[in-house]
Write an enzyme that holds these catalytic residues in place. Sequence first.
Site, short mmCIF file in Angstrom:
data_model
loop_
_atom_site.label_atom_id
_atom_site.label_comp_id
_atom_site.label_asym_id
_atom_site.label_seq_id
_atom_site.Cartn_x
_atom_site.Cartn_y
_atom_site.Cartn_z
N LEU A 69 45.84 41.63 57.77
CA LEU A 69 47.30 41.66 57.66
C LEU A 69 47.72 42.29 56.34
CD1 LEU A 69 50.13 40.80 58.67
CD2 LEU A 69 49.74 38.61 57.51
N HIS A 70 48.58 43.30 56.43
CA HIS A 70 49.13 43.90 55.22
C HIS A 70 50.54 44.40 55.49
CE1 HIS A 70 46.94 47.13 57.32
NE2 HIS A 70 47.77 48.00 56.76
N LEU A 71 51.39 44.17 54.51
CA LEU A 71 52.78 44.57 54.58
C LEU A 71 52.98 45.71 53.60
CD1 LEU A 71 55.85 42.59 55.08
CD2 LEU A 71 55.74 43.67 52.85
#
Length: 140
Positions: A99-101
């Site tokens: 998960l990466h924003l």
Amino acid sequence: MNTDPACVFCRIVAGELPAEIVLDEPDLVAFLDQRPVFKGHVLLVPREHVVTLPDLPAGLRDGFLEAAQRLATAVVDGLGAQGSFVAMNNTVSQSVPHLHLHVVPRTKGDGLRGFFWPRTPYADDTERAAYGDRLRVALG
């Protein structure tokens, strides 16, 4: 804590791979993207290996969003951007399955159209570090 030794982001979080870290907290880390859309493009990741947003443990949700807000403010205050583009892919188009924003600094007329993301490389590690310094200062 759940980690994946084959995951690039887990290895960055563990300090095994180099990255320009701009936010280092007990549950979260943010660092400059190696292939930025625009200079100052930041990736926010949980320290724990979580693949997609639906997998994010409830106890990390508020902190993750709060850190995203601070990063969106930092690209404006620290880099002089007019605003930001904040995005996240889940599985499809997710280049690293952790998960990466994305927090991308934006300026009117910068050329970003839809989802065709140009890439703007840093001239060298010194320039990358200077952008990291500016964001760290803006984050306090």
